[in-house]
Design a protein around this motif. Sequence first.
Motif, PDB file in Angstrom:
ATOM      1  N   ALA A  14       0.834  -1.206   0.000  1.00 42.00           N
ATOM      2  CA  ALA A  14       0.000   0.000   0.000  1.00 42.00           C
ATOM      3  C   ALA A  14       0.863   1.248   0.000  1.00 42.00           C
ATOM      4  O   ALA A  14       0.611   2.192  -0.759  1.00 42.00           O
ATOM      5  CB  ALA A  14      -0.946  -0.011   1.196  1.00 42.00           C
ATOM      6  N   ALA A  15       1.884   1.271   0.843  1.00 43.71           N
ATOM      7  CA  ALA A  15       2.770   2.441   0.920  1.00 43.71           C
ATOM      8  C   ALA A  15       3.453   2.686  -0.421  1.00 43.71           C
ATOM      9  O   ALA A  15       3.539   3.824  -0.886  1.00 43.71           O
ATOM     10  CB  ALA A  15       3.814   2.238   2.019  1.00 43.71           C
ATOM     11  N   ARG A  16       3.906   1.620  -1.041  1.00 46.14           N
ATOM     12  CA  ARG A  16       4.574   1.742  -2.343  1.00 46.14           C
ATOM     13  C   ARG A  16       3.592   2.237  -3.412  1.00 46.14           C
ATOM     14  O   ARG A  16       3.909   3.126  -4.193  1.00 46.14           O
ATOM     15  CB  ARG A  16       5.176   0.389  -2.741  1.00 46.14           C
ATOM     16  N   MET A  17       2.380   1.690  -3.404  1.00 45.71           N
ATOM     17  CA  MET A  17       1.391   2.094  -4.395  1.00 45.71           C
ATOM     18  C   MET A  17       0.988   3.556  -4.200  1.00 45.71           C
ATOM     19  O   MET A  17       0.863   4.310  -5.163  1.00 45.71           O
ATOM     20  CB  MET A  17       0.155   1.200  -4.337  1.00 45.71           C
ATOM     21  N   ILE A  18       0.798   3.967  -2.963  1.00 48.75           N
ATOM     22  CA  ILE A  18       0.423   5.352  -2.676  1.00 48.75           C
ATOM     23  C   ILE A  18       1.523   6.299  -3.157  1.00 48.75           C
ATOM     24  O   ILE A  18       1.250   7.313  -3.802  1.00 48.75           O
ATOM     25  CB  ILE A  18       0.126   5.545  -1.175  1.00 48.75           C
ATOM     26  N   GLN A  70       2.975   9.980  -9.875  1.00 44.24           N
ATOM     27  CA  GLN A  70       2.355  10.061 -11.199  1.00 44.24           C
ATOM     28  C   GLN A  70       1.387  11.231 -11.296  1.00 44.24           C
ATOM     29  O   GLN A  70       1.354  11.934 -12.303  1.00 44.24           O
ATOM     30  CB  GLN A  70       1.642   8.755 -11.537  1.00 44.24           C
ATOM     31  N   LEU A  71       0.613  11.446 -10.252  1.00 44.38           N
ATOM     32  CA  LEU A  71      -0.318  12.578 -10.265  1.00 44.38           C
ATOM     33  C   LEU A  71       0.426  13.908 -10.258  1.00 44.38           C
ATOM     34  O   LEU A  71       0.053  14.839 -10.965  1.00 44.38           O
ATOM     35  CB  LEU A  71      -1.269  12.512  -9.074  1.00 44.38           C
ATOM     36  N   ALA A  72       1.461  14.002  -9.456  1.00 42.65           N
ATOM     37  CA  ALA A  72       2.238  15.238  -9.386  1.00 42.65           C
ATOM     38  C   ALA A  72       2.864  15.555 -10.743  1.00 42.65           C
ATOM     39  O   ALA A  72       2.957  16.729 -11.128  1.00 42.65           O
ATOM     40  CB  ALA A  72       3.309  15.136  -8.314  1.00 42.65           C
ATOM     41  N   ALA A  73       3.270  14.531 -11.467  1.00 40.38           N
ATOM     42  CA  ALA A  73       3.887  14.734 -12.781  1.00 40.38           C
ATOM     43  C   ALA A  73       2.898  15.316 -13.788  1.00 40.38           C
ATOM     44  O   ALA A  73       3.314  15.978 -14.739  1.00 40.38           O
ATOM     45  CB  ALA A  73       4.449  13.417 -13.308  1.00 40.38           C
ATOM     46  N   THR A  74       1.617  15.102 -13.576  1.00 39.73           N
ATOM     47  CA  THR A  74       0.614  15.649 -14.485  1.00 39.73           C
ATOM     48  C   THR A  74       0.297  17.112 -14.166  1.00 39.73           C
ATOM     49  O   THR A  74      -0.400  17.770 -14.923  1.00 39.73           O
ATOM     50  CB  THR A  74      -0.708  14.846 -14.431  1.00 39.73           C
ATOM     51  N   LEU A  83      -6.759   8.459  -4.808  1.00 36.62           N
ATOM     52  CA  LEU A  83      -5.743   8.793  -5.805  1.00 36.62           C
ATOM     53  C   LEU A  83      -6.090   8.202  -7.173  1.00 36.62           C
ATOM     54  O   LEU A  83      -5.853   8.828  -8.203  1.00 36.62           O
ATOM     55  CB  LEU A  83      -4.366   8.314  -5.339  1.00 36.62           C
ATOM     56  N   HIS A  84      -6.679   7.021  -7.171  1.00 33.28           N
ATOM     57  CA  HIS A  84      -7.093   6.396  -8.433  1.00 33.28           C
ATOM     58  C   HIS A  84      -8.188   7.224  -9.110  1.00 33.28           C
ATOM     59  O   HIS A  84      -8.169   7.421 -10.320  1.00 33.28           O
ATOM     60  CB  HIS A  84      -7.585   4.968  -8.154  1.00 33.28           C
ATOM     61  N   VAL A  85      -9.128   7.723  -8.324  1.00 32.78           N
ATOM     62  CA  VAL A  85     -10.197   8.575  -8.872  1.00 32.78           C
ATOM     63  C   VAL A  85      -9.609   9.860  -9.437  1.00 32.78           C
ATOM     64  O   VAL A  85      -9.979  10.301 -10.541  1.00 32.78           O
ATOM     65  CB  VAL A  85     -11.268   8.873  -7.781  1.00 32.78           C
ATOM     66  N   LEU A  86      -8.672  10.470  -8.717  1.00 37.64           N
ATOM     67  CA  LEU A  86      -8.036  11.684  -9.220  1.00 37.64           C
ATOM     68  C   LEU A  86      -7.281  11.415 -10.522  1.00 37.64           C
ATOM     69  O   LEU A  86      -7.312  12.214 -11.443  1.00 37.64           O
ATOM     70  CB  LEU A  86      -7.068  12.261  -8.169  1.00 37.64           C
ATOM     71  N   TRP A  87      -6.613  10.276 -10.588  1.00 41.55           N
ATOM     72  CA  TRP A  87      -5.888   9.890 -11.799  1.00 41.55           C
ATOM     73  C   TRP A  87      -6.852   9.709 -12.976  1.00 41.55           C
ATOM     74  O   TRP A  87      -6.587  10.170 -14.083  1.00 41.55           O
ATOM     75  CB  TRP A  87      -5.099   8.610 -11.570  1.00 41.55           C
ATOM     76  N   ALA A  88      -7.974   9.072 -12.726  1.00 40.83           N
ATOM     77  CA  ALA A  88      -8.969   8.830 -13.774  1.00 40.83           C
ATOM     78  C   ALA A  88      -9.497  10.143 -14.335  1.00 40.83           C
ATOM     79  O   ALA A  88      -9.818  10.240 -15.525  1.00 40.83           O
ATOM     80  CB  ALA A  88     -10.103   7.969 -13.240  1.00 40.83           C
ATOM     81  N   LYS A  89      -9.575  11.174 -13.502  1.00 37.33           N
ATOM     82  CA  LYS A  89     -10.069  12.480 -13.953  1.00 37.33           C
ATOM     83  C   LYS A  89      -9.066  13.200 -14.848  1.00 37.33           C
ATOM     84  O   LYS A  89      -9.411  14.154 -15.522  1.00 37.33           O
ATOM     85  CB  LYS A  89     -10.423  13.346 -12.754  1.00 37.33           C
ATOM     86  N   THR A  90      -7.810  12.766 -14.851  1.00 34.83           N
ATOM     87  CA  THR A  90      -6.804  13.421 -15.690  1.00 34.83           C
ATOM     88  C   THR A  90      -6.852  12.924 -17.123  1.00 34.83           C
ATOM     89  O   THR A  90      -6.208  13.483 -17.994  1.00 34.83           O
ATOM     90  CB  THR A  90      -5.373  13.188 -15.148  1.00 34.83           C
ATOM     91  N   LYS A  91      -7.576  11.865 -17.361  1.00 36.56           N
ATOM     92  CA  LYS A  91      -7.626  11.278 -18.696  1.00 36.56           C
ATOM     93  C   LYS A  91      -8.773  11.826 -19.499  1.00 36.56           C
ATOM     94  O   LYS A  91      -9.722  12.273 -19.111  1.00 36.56           O
ATOM     95  CB  LYS A  91      -7.729   9.767 -18.596  1.00 36.56           C
TER      96      LYS A  91
END
Length: 99
Positions: free
Chosen positions: A34-38, A44-48, A91-99
């Motif tokens: 979990a820590a690694r995935m977070i 990845q989000l910060a890079a966007t 974080l997954h939901v936030l990532w999905a919104k970037t697409k």
Amino acid sequence: MKSVIPDFVSELYRSANEVSKTSTFERRRLVERAARMIAEQRIQLAATGNVVSMPSSVVAGLATILPQIDDMPDPLMSHILLECADEIRKLHVLWAKTK
């Protein structure tokens, strides 16, 4: 982000609900994953250039929690797993919104 995220979130929820049946080794493995995935999701989000959610104090303190997992009471371990699952899901939901 990979499609394995919903499966891992489900695994965290399941383990949190059955924490007394989860070995110390499995608890440690889940928290480390979990820590690694977070961390990876946040990078990845910060890079966007998008805003990254504020982690709970539990998630922010995972490095401090890891050495104590062997002696962690079941209710607290359950809470930690749920907090990790929630952060990964957010974080997954936030990532999905970037697409």
